[in-house]
Design an enzyme around this catalytic site. Structure first.
Site, PDB file in Angstrom:
ATOM      1  N   GLU A   3       0.829  -1.198   0.000  1.00  0.00           N
ATOM      2  CA  GLU A   3       0.000   0.000   0.000  1.00  0.00           C
ATOM      3  C   GLU A   3       0.867   1.253   0.000  1.00  0.00           C
ATOM      4  O   GLU A   3       1.970   1.256   0.564  1.00  0.00           O
ATOM      5  CB  GLU A   3      -0.938   0.062   1.216  1.00  0.00           C
ATOM      6  CG  GLU A   3      -2.180  -0.800   1.115  1.00  0.00           C
ATOM      7  CD  GLU A   3      -1.963  -2.201   1.640  1.00  0.00           C
ATOM      8  OE1 GLU A   3      -2.832  -3.060   1.419  1.00  0.00           O
ATOM      9  OE2 GLU A   3      -0.911  -2.442   2.258  1.00  0.00           O
ATOM     10  N   THR A   4       0.346   2.297  -0.621  1.00  0.00           N
ATOM     11  CA  THR A   4       0.938   3.631  -0.562  1.00  0.00           C
ATOM     12  C   THR A   4      -0.131   4.592  -0.073  1.00  0.00           C
ATOM     13  O   THR A   4      -1.278   4.556  -0.548  1.00  0.00           O
ATOM     14  CB  THR A   4       1.467   4.067  -1.936  1.00  0.00           C
ATOM     15  OG1 THR A   4       2.527   3.180  -2.329  1.00  0.00           O
ATOM     16  CG2 THR A   4       2.002   5.486  -1.893  1.00  0.00           C
TER      17      THR A   4
END
Length: 300
Positions: free
Chosen positions: A47-48
């Site tokens: 995830e970012t």
């Protein structure tokens, strides 16, 4: 061409190259949704997090979370990583004792824990937990996750749990069985999509004197993540399950250490507290983080 700051942060650990790596983009207000997805794909982390000006009047910042393939409503380890960067590089540790993040699943308060003025942990309060029937058979689940049906711990039910995302929670008797699991990722992807779940989360209460109370492992092919090292949202959902299903007394406050990532050689530890309120169980998930990369990302 434009440039924006970007961070690579290992969450739920204080040791570089362990825990769960997240991308953090602290100044994403000018980015389009397409650019956010492209950045998440380029960083290729589970995830970012993208931090933007808030829309909710009670929030300090808005955050959106993207996997390499799609946006998700909430991500625990990227929240910890984002809050750590804000505290250490953007002055939030001196500004306030906590901040409130606006997410797609609601407001998430985040607090700092310090020792002698030094940040040691970030603690987030997740949304009120809930569970629902998984409507799957034990035999099918065992086959999908790659364990023997006899490895499943039948003292506890297979359920879907939620503190921001739905997760399929699978009780297993031993850590050894969890570590040996060889999931059928295409099958898990199909069932999680049908259930509108983000991941499948294996757990055991067997600790054998280790430095943890529960041991877990997490698979998320439905959102482009074959295996996630250390998951704040799934373990938060699991903590809610423990009291909602009567595994733990819901009238007692609990403080537990969850272990995950060892099977991927990225061990991490989460400190989770469970307490009660008139609105239901309160799940607080905390841990340390360590930035390992800081730089400028060039966009067209």
């Amino acid at each position: 061409m434009k440039q924006i700051p970007v961070y690579h942060v290992d969450a739920f650990t204080s040791t570089p190259f362990t825990g769960n790596p997240a991308g953090v983009v602290p100044d994403a207000g000018a980015l389009t949704e397409e650019e956010m997805q492209n950045i998440a794909r380029e960083l290729n982390l589970s995830e970012t997090a993208f931090l933007l000006p808030p829309q909710h009047p009670e929030a300090d910042l808005k955050v959106r979370f993207f996997t390499p393939t799609s946006e998700i409503g909430f991500c625990g380890h990227a929240t910890v990583g984002s809050a750590w960067v804000l505290a250490t590089d953007y002055g939030w540790l001196e500004k306030a004792e906590r901040l409130v993040l606006e997410t797609n699943i609601g407001l998430v308060p985040v607090e700092w824990q310090t020792t002698d003025g030094r940040l040691t942990d970030v603690v987030m309060t997740q949304v009120t937990p809930k569970v629902r029937d998984a409507e799957v058979s034990a035999a099918d689940v065992a086959r999908w996750v790659g364990v023997q049906e006899s490895d499943l711990d039948t003292r506890y039910p297979i359920r879907l749990g939620h503190t921001g995302n739905w997760h399929l929670l699978v009780p297993v008797k031993t850590r050894a069985a969890i570590d040996a699991a060889q999931p059928m990722l295409s099958e898990l992807e199909a069932i999680n999509r049908r259930q509108e779940a983000v991941t499948t989360h294996l757990f055991t209460l067997e600790s054998k004197g280790g430095d943890y109370d529960l041991y877990t492992r997490d698979f998320g092919p439905a959102v482009g993540i074959p295996e996630d090292p250390v998951t704040g949202s799934a373990n938060g959902a699991l903590a809610g399950y423990l009291v909602l299903e009567g595994v733990l007394d819901n009238a007692t406050e609990h403080r537990l250490t969850f272990a995950q990532g060892d099977a991927m050689r990225r061990p991490g530890r989460l400190q989770i507290s469970i307490s009660s309120s008139p609105d239901g169980a309160v799940i607080r998930v905390g841990g340390a983080a360590v930035p390992t990369l800081k730089g400028m990302l060039t966009l067209p």
